[in-house]
Enzyme design. Structure first.
Site, PDB file in Angstrom:
ATOM      1  N   LEU A   1       0.830  -1.209   0.000  1.00  0.00           N
ATOM      2  CA  LEU A   1       0.000   0.000   0.000  1.00  0.00           C
ATOM      3  C   LEU A   1       0.858   1.250   0.000  1.00  0.00           C
ATOM      4  O   LEU A   1       0.476   2.285  -0.515  1.00  0.00           O
ATOM      5  CB  LEU A   1      -0.903   0.004   1.238  1.00  0.00           C
ATOM      6  CG  LEU A   1      -2.078  -0.958   1.210  1.00  0.00           C
ATOM      7  CD1 LEU A   1      -2.758  -0.986   2.572  1.00  0.00           C
ATOM      8  CD2 LEU A   1      -3.080  -0.547   0.145  1.00  0.00           C
TER       9      LEU A   1
ATOM     10  N   SER B   1       4.930   2.925   1.779  1.00  0.00           N
ATOM     11  CA  SER B   1       5.924   2.730   2.825  1.00  0.00           C
ATOM     12  C   SER B   1       6.249   4.069   3.448  1.00  0.00           C
ATOM     13  O   SER B   1       6.233   5.110   2.792  1.00  0.00           O
ATOM     14  CB  SER B   1       7.172   2.064   2.254  1.00  0.00           C
ATOM     15  OG  SER B   1       7.647   2.826   1.179  1.00  0.00           O
TER      16      SER B   1
ATOM     17  N   PHE C   1       8.642   3.952   9.067  1.00  0.00           N
ATOM     18  CA  PHE C   1       8.824   2.806   9.961  1.00  0.00           C
ATOM     19  C   PHE C   1       8.787   1.471   9.252  1.00  0.00           C
ATOM     20  O   PHE C   1       9.130   0.455   9.823  1.00  0.00           O
ATOM     21  CB  PHE C   1       7.766   2.818  11.055  1.00  0.00           C
ATOM     22  CG  PHE C   1       7.849   4.024  11.909  1.00  0.00           C
ATOM     23  CD1 PHE C   1       8.865   4.132  12.853  1.00  0.00           C
ATOM     24  CD2 PHE C   1       6.974   5.078  11.763  1.00  0.00           C
ATOM     25  CE1 PHE C   1       8.976   5.260  13.647  1.00  0.00           C
ATOM     26  CE2 PHE C   1       7.075   6.204  12.540  1.00  0.00           C
ATOM     27  CZ  PHE C   1       8.083   6.304  13.491  1.00  0.00           C
ATOM     28  N   GLY C   2       8.331   1.507   8.032  1.00  0.00           N
ATOM     29  CA  GLY C   2       8.283   0.238   7.320  1.00  0.00           C
ATOM     30  C   GLY C   2       7.242   0.271   6.230  1.00  0.00           C
ATOM     31  O   GLY C   2       6.699   1.324   5.895  1.00  0.00           O
TER      32      GLY C   2
ATOM     33  N   VAL D   1       3.694  -1.032   4.316  1.00  0.00           N
ATOM     34  CA  VAL D   1       2.326  -1.409   4.665  1.00  0.00           C
ATOM     35  C   VAL D   1       1.746  -2.231   3.522  1.00  0.00           C
ATOM     36  O   VAL D   1       1.826  -1.838   2.355  1.00  0.00           O
ATOM     37  CB  VAL D   1       1.459  -0.164   4.908  1.00  0.00           C
ATOM     38  CG1 VAL D   1       0.050  -0.579   5.284  1.00  0.00           C
ATOM     39  CG2 VAL D   1       2.069   0.696   6.009  1.00  0.00           C
TER      40      VAL D   1
ATOM     41  N   LYS E   1       1.381  -3.567   8.786  1.00  0.00           N
ATOM     42  CA  LYS E   1       2.562  -2.705   8.792  1.00  0.00           C
ATOM     43  C   LYS E   1       3.733  -3.460   9.390  1.00  0.00           C
ATOM     44  O   LYS E   1       3.648  -3.942  10.520  1.00  0.00           O
ATOM     45  CB  LYS E   1       2.265  -1.456   9.632  1.00  0.00           C
ATOM     46  CG  LYS E   1       3.363  -0.424   9.593  1.00  0.00           C
ATOM     47  CD  LYS E   1       2.838   0.914  10.050  1.00  0.00           C
ATOM     48  CE  LYS E   1       3.845   2.001   9.754  1.00  0.00           C
ATOM     49  NZ  LYS E   1       3.227   3.317   9.757  1.00  0.00           N
TER      50      LYS E   1
ATOM     51  N   ASP F   1       2.760  11.680  15.926  1.00  0.00           N
ATOM     52  CA  ASP F   1       2.999  11.730  14.485  1.00  0.00           C
ATOM     53  C   ASP F   1       1.722  12.081  13.733  1.00  0.00           C
ATOM     54  O   ASP F   1       1.306  11.385  12.819  1.00  0.00           O
ATOM     55  CB  ASP F   1       3.568  10.384  14.009  1.00  0.00           C
ATOM     56  CG  ASP F   1       4.347  10.536  12.705  1.00  0.00           C
ATOM     57  OD1 ASP F   1       4.574  11.688  12.274  1.00  0.00           O
ATOM     58  OD2 ASP F   1       4.715   9.509  12.132  1.00  0.00           O
TER      59      ASP F   1
END
Ligand SMILES: Nc1ncnc2c1ncn2[C@@H]1O[C@H](COP(=O)(O)OP(=O)(O)OP(=O)(O)O)[C@@H](O)[C@H]1O
Ligand SMILES: *[C@@H]1O[C@H](CO)[C@@H](O)[C@H](O)[C@H]1NC(C)=O
Ligand SMILES: *[C@@H]1O[C@H](CO)[C@@H](O)[C@H](O)[C@H]1NC(C)=O
Ligand SMILES: *[C@@H]1O[C@H](CO)[C@@H](O)[C@H](O)[C@H]1NC(C)=O
Ligand SMILES: *[C@@H]1O[C@H](CO)[C@@H](O)[C@H](O)[C@H]1NC(C)=O
Ligand SMILES: *[C@@H]1O[C@H](CO)[C@@H](O)[C@H](O)[C@H]1NC(C)=O
Ligand SMILES: [Mg+2]
Length: 671
Positions: free
Chosen positions: A358, A360, A363-364, A366, A381, A477
């Protein structure tokens, strides 16, 4: 009368004598034992094959087999006379069932009767038994072809030829073989399955017994293999029977005689080798390699294949295990029902396929997935977490927030922990994140009503985190890409608390700040501490974004300068027309008062001075119209000039990445 009687007796006896001598057998020849077979009697397991082979033994274990010429042979002229010369030749072959072991061998035999009823199998070759072996009253002469080495019988090896008189302890023996023209000895292997010819001669005058053998179709060697001088007169009776004997033990060989010729007083008629029957077709040249091949290679291949299969299987299982390995610690048991299996997530996302990606972020990545059990779309995630610090608190917080289920928060389905990885599973938000509707000439934009609804939703989500939950939760965030739109285009806050994972710097010299550049409040940068105020600051920036359709910080295409959204809106305000800063994509259907209020509220929230910012509770009141925004002038909002991106202070040293989370360190000495 007497004379007549005498004459009659004399005549009859003469007649009988002459009759007897005229029917006297002196020789016979069998070039094969083809039916109708005459004058051969078989006993035990001996058979005659349809093709004319005399098969002394078959594969029946522990048995004897005999074949005798049925008519008595006269070896002496009188009962007390000397034995006449005789000669015999025959062709034989031995086919052992196990190519390396033969049992027990065979013998040419001269016996007082055409059967040896007491003889036993095995090592006795069907000639003797344990009690009569060696007994002089046996009157048995034999030539043995022995394939077993028997210590008790003084055998020299397991492949020998011996002359036996009343006993299996040979009076003379030799390893099987022959002396060739050059006087060289050549071994012959009895169990080689090859045909061999044997000649046995007895000289009535010199009493010499010669046994000679040779490979099939070769001439009789001049030098015999076994030779002794022995007067057989005490051994053989006047009338004797000639034949063959053989036996099997627990291992079996088939013993064959292909042709046989015999004569008393003279040389046996040579065999017509070409007329002899054929042996059954075995493996023509059963070398050791072949038998190895035949016996071991299939076995070894089967073993190897199974071994390979097992290795493959074990590797597969191990790999699978490693692939789906998870980490579970004691403290996690209380979150058991939120814990998901990696395997399920793996299959749900089709193995984390690129197609399911989907997006990124900091943090990583998705991934989109589908849980067959609950029939729900999910977003997974994958957060890499090398530092395990604070993980426990984080998971606890994540899970507890996940349980909050506020309509303006993205529901957390669960989590999973692996080696250096944390997987967070959320409900899939079909309309994606808010940022996609705002910048870069989006394909779909939102009208003001929709935007205002989203803003309200995010505000009440944040209010819930700050004040309605049992403890204060700081989002850390807040930004457009973390606002997700559900099916009804409600704004939902996602990714709460994630930045906290990296925010546990223990070194007092470095404070690790994580957040997204452009949304970071100056006081957050200065102190390194996230507060509800810093969340409000970011929310203010978000308000401006939504109203203006611009990123918090953009690069001007012409001048290449940084354009900070807050500054831009302020400038418009100072020029007296704050509404001109609004998103042109809004069109004409919007509530002027609302847009103006949102722009001013955005500026107020992102005030550099944390004290000047409203709380999220107040923000909600303003948005809902429960309270009026205080009358502000743009100069009030310039504050102490510590505006973000205003070329002041520490912001210069920070990395500039538009839109994505950054982590950077502020040296305390730099303050
Ligand atoms: N629950 C969800 N449903 C649908 N799409 C999602 C969901 N969560 C995230 N996404 C999509 O995945 C993208 C990447 O999200 P991710 O949170 O990793 O990055 P980010 O929000 O840009 O940065 P950050 O790491 O600071 O959160 C988002 O932009 C969004 O489009
Ligand atoms: C061997 O021959 C004997 C006698 O003909 C027979 O009874 C026996 O069944 C045979 N054995 C095998 C294994 O063929
Ligand atoms: C043969 O020998 C035995 C004893 O050795 C003797 O008794 C017998 O009379 C002999 N017979 C003949 C016909 O010589
Ligand atoms: C061995 O053979 C003899 C005859 O030659 C017989 O009398 C004896 O009983 C046999 N012994 C056995 C153990 O079969
Ligand atoms: C067999 O050999 C042993 C020792 O070598 C000897 O004592 C014995 O007499 C032999 N037996 C026969 C029957 O030759
Ligand atoms: C013949 O056989 C004997 C004993 O089995 C062995 O020692 C010898 O080496 C063999 N000779 C040849 C030429 O194979
Ligand atoms: Mg995000």
């Amino acid at each position: 009368m007497f004379f007549i009687k005498l004459f009659t007796i004399f005549f009859l006896s003469f007649f009988w004598q002459s009759l007897k001598s005229s029917s006297q057998i002196t020789d016979f020849t069998y070039n094969g034992f083809h039916p109708p077979l005459t004058n051969i009697a078989i006993q035990g397991i001996t058979t005659v094959t349809p093709k004319g082979l005399l098969k002394l033994t078959n594969t029946t274990m522990q048995s004897t087999g005999h074949a005798f010429y049925t008519k008595p042979i006269r070896f002496k002229d009188s009962p007390n006379g000397t034995v006449s010369s005789f000669s015999t030749t025959f062709v034989f072959a031995i086919h052992p069932q196990n190519p390396l072991v033969g049992t027990h061998g065979m013998a040419f035999v001269i016996a007082p009767s055409s059967s040896l009823p007491f003889a036993t199998f095995g090592q006795y070759l069907g000639l003797f038994n344990v009690t009569n072996n060696g007994n002089v009253r046996n009157h048995v002469f034999a030539v043995e072809f022995d394939t077993i080495m028997n210590m008790v019988l003084n055998d020299t090896n397991n492949n020998h030829v011996g002359i036996d008189i009343n006993s299996l302890n040979s009076v003379e023996s030799s390893p099987a073989g022959y002396w060739d023209e050059k006087d060289q000895f050549n071994n012959l292997t009895l169990i080689s399955q090859k045909r061999m010819q044997v000649w046995i001669n007895y000289d009535g005058r010199t009493h010499r017994i010669d046994v000679t053998m040779a490979p099939f179709s070769e001439n009789k060697p001049r030098k015999p293999l076994v030779s002794i001088v022995r007067d057989l007169s005490s051994v053989l009776l006047e009338y004797m029977f000639v034949g063959f004997s053989s036996s099997t033990g627990n291992i079996v060989s088939e013993h064959f005689v292909l042709g046989w010729s015999f004569r008393v007083n003279g040389e046996a008629q040579p065999l017509a080798l070409s007329k002899l029957p054929r042996l059954p077709v075995w493996d023509l040249n059963p070398t050791r390699a072949y038998s190895f091949y035949k016996n071991w290679v299939p076995l070894i291949s089967v073993l190897l294949i199974s071994l390979l299969f097992i290795i493959f299987l074990v590797r597969f299982i191990l790999r699978r295990r490693r692939k789906f390995a998870e980490e579970l610690e004691d403290w996690e048991t209380e979150f058991g029902k939120n814990r998901l299996r990696f395997k399920d997530l793996y299959y749900a996302t089709k193995g984390f396929k690129e197609k399911n990606l989907l997006g990124s972020g900091g943090f990583g990545r998705v991934y989109k997935g589908f849980m067959p059990k609950t029939k729900k779309d999910i977003a997974v995630k994958r957060v890499s977490n090398e530092s395990r610090q604070g993980l426990k608190e984080f998971v606890a917080e994540i899970v507890s927030i996940g349980q909050m289920s506020h309509r303006n928060l993205v529901p957390l389905v669960g989590y999973c922990r692996r080696r250096d990885e944390l997987l967070l599973v959320y409900d899939y938000m079909p309309n994606g994140s808010l940022d996609k509707y705002l910048y870069n000439n989006p394909e779909v934009t939102l009208n003001w009503k929709q935007r205002f609804k989203v803003i309200n939703g995010v505000a009440s989500g944040l209010f819930y985190l700050h004040e309605e939950w049992e403890q204060v939760v700081i989002h850390r965030d807040v930004k457009a890409s973390n606002v997700l739109l559900d099916a009804e285009l409600n704004g939902r806050l996602g990714d709460f608390g994630l930045s906290q994972l990296c925010d546990h710097g223990s070194d007092p010299q470095t404070t690790h700040i994580v957040g997204t550049w452009g949304y970071l409040a100056p006081d957050h940068i200065r102190t390194g501490r996230a507060t509800t105020g810093t969340d409000v600051f970011a929310f203010g920036v978000l308000l401006l974004e939504v109203a203006c359709g611009r990123r918090p910080i953009e690069i001007d295409n012409e001048s290449g300068e940084r354009v900070v959204l807050v500054d831009r809106v302020l400038r418009f305000w100072m020029e007296g027309n704050i509404l001109d800063s609004k998103d042109p994509n809004l069109g004409s259907e919007y509530d002027q008062r609302e847009v103006e209020m949102v722009l001013k509220l955005g500026l107020l929230c992102s005030h550099p001075d944390p004290q000047a910012r409203p709380t999220i509770r107040q923000v909600l009141h303003y948005l809902r119209g429960d309270a009026m925004l205080p009358d502000l002038s743009p100069l009030d909002l310039r504050g102490n000039g510590m505006m973000l991106g205003n070329h002041h202070g520490s912001s210069e040293s920070a990395m500039f990445t538009s839109g994505s989370s950054v982590a950077y360190s502020l040296l305390s000495s730099g303050r």
